[in-house]
Motif scaffolding. Structure first.
Motif, PDB file in Angstrom:
ATOM      1  N   GLN A 210       0.734  -1.299   0.001  1.00  0.00           N
ATOM      2  CA  GLN A 210      -0.049  -0.038  -0.046  1.00  0.00           C
ATOM      3  C   GLN A 210       1.031   1.285   0.032  1.00  0.00           C
ATOM      4  OE1 GLN A 210      -1.994  -0.832   3.728  1.00  0.00           O
ATOM      5  NE2 GLN A 210      -1.038   0.508   5.006  1.00  0.00           N
ATOM      6  N   LYS A 211       2.068   1.304   0.275  1.00  0.00           N
ATOM      7  CA  LYS A 211       3.052   2.312   0.231  1.00  0.00           C
ATOM      8  C   LYS A 211       3.887   2.491  -1.101  1.00  0.00           C
ATOM      9  CE  LYS A 211       3.683   1.625   5.298  1.00  0.00           C
ATOM     10  NZ  LYS A 211       4.414   1.489   6.360  1.00  0.00           N
ATOM     11  N   GLY A 212       3.446   1.502  -2.230  1.00  0.00           N
ATOM     12  CA  GLY A 212       4.169   1.532  -3.411  1.00  0.00           C
ATOM     13  C   GLY A 212       5.057   0.632  -3.538  1.00  0.00           C
ATOM     14  N   ALA A 213       5.268  -0.532  -2.887  1.00  0.00           N
ATOM     15  CA  ALA A 213       6.161  -1.516  -3.120  1.00  0.00           C
ATOM     16  C   ALA A 213       5.777  -2.849  -3.829  1.00  0.00           C
ATOM     17  CB  ALA A 213       6.688  -2.117  -1.554  1.00  0.00           C
ATOM     18  N   THR A 214       6.549  -2.987  -4.881  1.00  0.00           N
ATOM     19  CA  THR A 214       6.310  -4.424  -5.941  1.00  0.00           C
ATOM     20  C   THR A 214       6.512  -5.576  -5.052  1.00  0.00           C
ATOM     21  OG1 THR A 214       8.444  -4.342  -6.658  1.00  0.00           O
ATOM     22  CG2 THR A 214       6.739  -2.986  -7.750  1.00  0.00           C
ATOM     23  N   PRO A 215       6.291  -6.760  -5.273  1.00  0.00           N
ATOM     24  CA  PRO A 215       7.041  -7.916  -4.769  1.00  0.00           C
ATOM     25  C   PRO A 215       8.294  -7.971  -4.456  1.00  0.00           C
ATOM     26  CG  PRO A 215       4.853  -8.442  -6.132  1.00  0.00           C
ATOM     27  CD  PRO A 215       5.203  -7.086  -6.300  1.00  0.00           C
ATOM     28  N   GLU A 216       9.097  -7.628  -5.523  1.00  0.00           N
ATOM     29  CA  GLU A 216      10.404  -7.646  -5.531  1.00  0.00           C
ATOM     30  C   GLU A 216      11.052  -6.561  -4.504  1.00  0.00           C
ATOM     31  OE1 GLU A 216       8.950  -9.052  -9.121  1.00  0.00           O
ATOM     32  OE2 GLU A 216       8.737  -7.216  -8.278  1.00  0.00           O
ATOM     33  N   VAL A 217      10.328  -5.510  -4.326  1.00  0.00           N
ATOM     34  CA  VAL A 217      10.667  -4.392  -3.513  1.00  0.00           C
ATOM     35  C   VAL A 217      10.350  -5.091  -2.135  1.00  0.00           C
ATOM     36  CG1 VAL A 217      10.375  -2.109  -2.585  1.00  0.00           C
ATOM     37  CG2 VAL A 217      10.741  -2.530  -5.076  1.00  0.00           C
ATOM     38  N   VAL A 218       9.324  -5.426  -1.799  1.00  0.00           N
ATOM     39  CA  VAL A 218       8.856  -6.129  -0.441  1.00  0.00           C
ATOM     40  C   VAL A 218      10.028  -6.947  -0.262  1.00  0.00           C
ATOM     41  CG1 VAL A 218       7.329  -7.423   0.745  1.00  0.00           C
ATOM     42  CG2 VAL A 218       6.330  -5.707  -0.677  1.00  0.00           C
ATOM     43  N   GLU A 219      10.566  -7.799  -0.801  1.00  0.00           N
ATOM     44  CA  GLU A 219      11.652  -8.746  -0.464  1.00  0.00           C
ATOM     45  C   GLU A 219      12.759  -7.951  -0.114  1.00  0.00           C
ATOM     46  OE1 GLU A 219      13.967 -12.850  -2.285  1.00  0.00           O
ATOM     47  OE2 GLU A 219      12.181 -11.738  -3.409  1.00  0.00           O
ATOM     48  N   GLU A 220      13.338  -7.038  -0.713  1.00  0.00           N
ATOM     49  CA  GLU A 220      14.442  -6.210  -0.626  1.00  0.00           C
ATOM     50  C   GLU A 220      14.185  -5.436   0.763  1.00  0.00           C
ATOM     51  OE1 GLU A 220      16.718  -2.297  -2.511  1.00  0.00           O
ATOM     52  OE2 GLU A 220      14.979  -3.221  -3.557  1.00  0.00           O
ATOM     53  N   LEU A 221      12.888  -4.954   0.892  1.00  0.00           N
ATOM     54  CA  LEU A 221      12.867  -4.358   2.285  1.00  0.00           C
ATOM     55  C   LEU A 221      12.890  -5.043   3.534  1.00  0.00           C
ATOM     56  CD1 LEU A 221       9.837  -1.722   0.849  1.00  0.00           C
ATOM     57  CD2 LEU A 221      12.252  -1.064   1.764  1.00  0.00           C
ATOM     58  N   ASP A 222      12.282  -6.427   3.295  1.00  0.00           N
ATOM     59  CA  ASP A 222      12.351  -7.254   4.387  1.00  0.00           C
ATOM     60  C   ASP A 222      14.033  -7.660   4.872  1.00  0.00           C
ATOM     61  OD1 ASP A 222      10.524  -8.732   6.089  1.00  0.00           O
ATOM     62  OD2 ASP A 222      11.795 -10.542   5.195  1.00  0.00           O
ATOM     63  N   LYS A 223      14.500  -7.803   3.838  1.00  0.00           N
ATOM     64  CA  LYS A 223      15.907  -8.389   4.041  1.00  0.00           C
ATOM     65  C   LYS A 223      16.767  -7.152   4.838  1.00  0.00           C
ATOM     66  CE  LYS A 223      16.367 -11.697   0.428  1.00  0.00           C
ATOM     67  NZ  LYS A 223      17.009 -12.079  -1.079  1.00  0.00           N
ATOM     68  N   ASN A 224      16.451  -5.834   4.175  1.00  0.00           N
ATOM     69  CA  ASN A 224      17.124  -4.674   4.845  1.00  0.00           C
ATOM     70  C   ASN A 224      16.570  -4.420   6.245  1.00  0.00           C
ATOM     71  OD1 ASN A 224      18.103  -4.565   2.151  1.00  0.00           O
ATOM     72  ND2 ASN A 224      17.122  -2.382   1.896  1.00  0.00           N
ATOM     73  N   LEU A 225      15.317  -4.801   6.453  1.00  0.00           N
ATOM     74  CA  LEU A 225      15.027  -4.529   7.924  1.00  0.00           C
ATOM     75  C   LEU A 225      15.584  -5.490   8.854  1.00  0.00           C
ATOM     76  CD1 LEU A 225      11.066  -3.593   7.725  1.00  0.00           C
ATOM     77  CD2 LEU A 225      13.011  -2.182   8.491  1.00  0.00           C
ATOM     78  N   ALA A 226      15.754  -6.639   8.281  1.00  0.00           N
ATOM     79  CA  ALA A 226      16.353  -7.728   8.971  1.00  0.00           C
ATOM     80  C   ALA A 226      18.008  -7.228   9.349  1.00  0.00           C
ATOM     81  CB  ALA A 226      16.309  -9.164   8.353  1.00  0.00           C
ATOM     82  N   HIS A 227      18.560  -6.861   8.469  1.00  0.00           N
ATOM     83  CA  HIS A 227      19.753  -6.458   8.677  1.00  0.00           C
ATOM     84  C   HIS A 227      19.984  -5.235   9.769  1.00  0.00           C
ATOM     85  CE1 HIS A 227      23.788  -5.030   7.795  1.00  0.00           C
ATOM     86  NE2 HIS A 227      23.435  -3.906   7.625  1.00  0.00           N
ATOM     87  N   PHE A 228      19.026  -4.291   9.575  1.00  0.00           N
ATOM     88  CA  PHE A 228      19.000  -3.370  10.601  1.00  0.00           C
ATOM     89  C   PHE A 228      18.750  -3.914  12.093  1.00  0.00           C
ATOM     90  CE2 PHE A 228      16.912   1.080  11.883  1.00  0.00           C
ATOM     91  CZ  PHE A 228      17.948   1.682  12.216  1.00  0.00           C
ATOM     92  N   ALA A 229      17.882  -4.785  12.140  1.00  0.00           N
ATOM     93  CA  ALA A 229      17.775  -5.391  13.416  1.00  0.00           C
ATOM     94  C   ALA A 229      18.753  -5.848  13.868  1.00  0.00           C
ATOM     95  CB  ALA A 229      16.354  -6.141  13.190  1.00  0.00           C
ATOM     96  N   ALA A 230      19.636  -6.726  13.042  1.00  0.00           N
ATOM     97  CA  ALA A 230      20.873  -7.216  13.428  1.00  0.00           C
ATOM     98  C   ALA A 230      21.835  -6.177  14.014  1.00  0.00           C
ATOM     99  CB  ALA A 230      21.528  -8.184  12.391  1.00  0.00           C
ATOM    100  N   VAL A 231      22.031  -5.050  13.179  1.00  0.00           N
ATOM    101  CA  VAL A 231      23.056  -4.089  13.651  1.00  0.00           C
ATOM    102  C   VAL A 231      22.425  -3.407  15.028  1.00  0.00           C
ATOM    103  CG1 VAL A 231      23.975  -1.834  13.155  1.00  0.00           C
ATOM    104  CG2 VAL A 231      23.860  -3.528  11.426  1.00  0.00           C
ATOM    105  N   ILE A 232      21.306  -3.485  15.337  1.00  0.00           N
ATOM    106  CA  ILE A 232      20.588  -2.779  16.547  1.00  0.00           C
ATOM    107  C   ILE A 232      21.053  -3.910  17.586  1.00  0.00           C
ATOM    108  CG2 ILE A 232      18.603  -2.411  17.705  1.00  0.00           C
ATOM    109  CD1 ILE A 232      17.199  -1.241  15.191  1.00  0.00           C
ATOM    110  N   GLN A 233      20.809  -5.099  17.481  1.00  0.00           N
ATOM    111  CA  GLN A 233      20.926  -6.179  18.472  1.00  0.00           C
ATOM    112  C   GLN A 233      22.630  -5.860  18.831  1.00  0.00           C
ATOM    113  OE1 GLN A 233      18.911  -9.231  19.787  1.00  0.00           O
ATOM    114  NE2 GLN A 233      20.798  -8.528  21.119  1.00  0.00           N
ATOM    115  N   ARG A 234      23.320  -5.993  17.612  1.00  0.00           N
ATOM    116  CA  ARG A 234      24.974  -5.977  18.239  1.00  0.00           C
ATOM    117  C   ARG A 234      25.271  -4.770  18.546  1.00  0.00           C
ATOM    118  NH1 ARG A 234      28.092  -5.105  12.905  1.00  0.00           N
ATOM    119  NH2 ARG A 234      27.604  -2.948  13.718  1.00  0.00           N
ATOM    120  N   ASP A 235      24.700  -3.353  18.496  1.00  0.00           N
ATOM    121  CA  ASP A 235      25.502  -2.477  18.948  1.00  0.00           C
ATOM    122  C   ASP A 235      24.766  -1.488  20.167  1.00  0.00           C
ATOM    123  OD1 ASP A 235      27.090  -2.550  16.726  1.00  0.00           O
ATOM    124  OD2 ASP A 235      26.460  -0.551  15.827  1.00  0.00           O
TER     125      ASP A 235
END
Length: 377
Positions: A210-235
């Protein structure tokens, strides 16, 4: 007949107060003497600030900040009589600030929301209640955190770009220049969903389209958030990955917990307490609610579901109105909903439905109450 109207907004269309007004118009066509009590219930999205100011008093503060694409926009927040600031992120980072063709969660940022928070703290507000519904973003709250002094360098030490499309480039979280007032401020987050940050029920998968993401973009965003969460957990040593509500507002729920020490609470519960909604339900003969779209996700803490729980608790019939009924909406009949009506009365485009929403709301309410009147005559 005593009627309580307690809807949320219809996203991209009408705020909760307008929905209440048009439903009341339709009822009065049939029952001119009906006693109508309207309590617009914004549980964290558009109208949240006005709902709180109407219930408790206070003042509205206007402030120029960045919109989701970092353009100047006049946003606002409220300051309650006890000095608590009330913010709705939608005022600065909301989806309704963008045209449909501008929506791109790879680029949109929550920076303007952080600017509102910083201004409230500067004005002496030591407690902030922030509603995070109606977002245009999927940046995990990175933009908000930047406005509060956090820095997010890439492997070369340069600042990463804005939006959810850049989260995978972050190599560390630099908190050396964080606003010192943040540590002295209590942050309560009015969160209208329980979604985790990532996965099939996460921020990107459920709300990205609903924010304009295609299925491919959804997959990219999901991976990016997972990376961000890992950095938050570490730092920061904070685990936001599976926290219920962390996926709200494109991960702003997670960001407010991680960077501002925020505490997530159901937005509906906050508004329910302040507006004395349960007392109003008890006094009504019938309760009306509604939202732009109702489906199986409505059970994840959305406003109509919250109203339904109160109606069910006190044995009141509940009629819901929606612009669109999606998959799983029939499950709501086991959750306190007596009946649910979609507004379109024939084949129509989305633009036509949005344009004619006031008339459709009034007409549908009129038809419902004509049936009720006949059944009780």
């Amino acid at each position: 007949m005593k009627v309580l109207i307690a809807p949320d907004s219809f996203k991209d269309c009408l705020d909760a107060a307008s929905v209440s007004r048009h439903l009341a118009e339709g009822i009065h066509r049939v029952l001119p003497d009906a006693e109508i009590n309207s309590i617009p219930v914004a549980d964290g999205g558009e109208g949240f600030v006005q709902t709180m100011l109407s219930a408790l008093g206070g003042e509205r503060v206007d402030l120029q900040v960045f919109d989701p694409l970092r353009r100047p926009v006049l946003a606002f927040y409220g300051i309650l009589p006890d000095g608590t600031a009330v913010i709705e992120m939608a005022a600065a980072s909301g989806i309704e600030l963008l045209r449909r063709e501008e929506r791109n969660p790879l680029l949109t940022t929550t920076y303007g929301t952080g600017q509102l928070m910083a201004d409230a703290m500067k004005k002496g507000c030591s407690k902030i209640i922030i509603g995070i519904g109606g977002s245009a973003t999927n940046d995990g709250g990175m933009g908000m955190a930047r406005a509060l002094g956090f820095r997010f360098p890439d492997k070369n030490g340069d600042k990463v770009s804005w939006g959810g499309g850049s989260l995978h480039l972050i190599t560390q979280i630099d908190s050396s220049d964080v606003n010192p007032l943040l540590a002295k401020t209590e942050i309560l987050v009015a969160c209208d969903v329980n979604n985790p940050l990532t996965g099939p029920l996460g921020a990107s998968a459920v709300y990205g389209p609903q924010k304009g993401a295609t299925p491919e973009v959804v997959e990219e965003l999901d991976k990016n958030l997972a990376h961000f969460a890992a950095v938050i957990q570490r730092d920061l040593n904070i685990d936001v990955l599976t926290l219920p509500g962390s996926g709200a507002a494109g991960g702003l729920g997670a960001g407010l917990v991680a960077f501002a020490g925020g505490r997530l609470q159901a937005g509906f519960d906050i508004v329910k307490e302040q507006t004395k909604l349960e007392t109003a339900v008890m006094a009504a003969d019938i309760v009306l609610t509604g939202e732009g779209k109702m489906d199986g996700q409505t059970k994840q803490g959305k406003t109509p579901w919250g109203v339904a729980q109160l109606a069910k608790k006190h044995g009141k019939p509940l009629i819901a109105f929606a612009g669109f009924l999606g998959d799983g909406y029939r499950e709501l009949y086991d959750e306190g909903f007596t009946s649910i009506f979609a507004l379109p009365n024939g084949p129509a485009s989305l633009d036509s439905c949005i344009t004619n929403a006031p008339e459709l709301l009034a007409d549908t309410a009129e038809q419902v109450f004509r049936v009720l009147l006949a059944a009780n005559s």
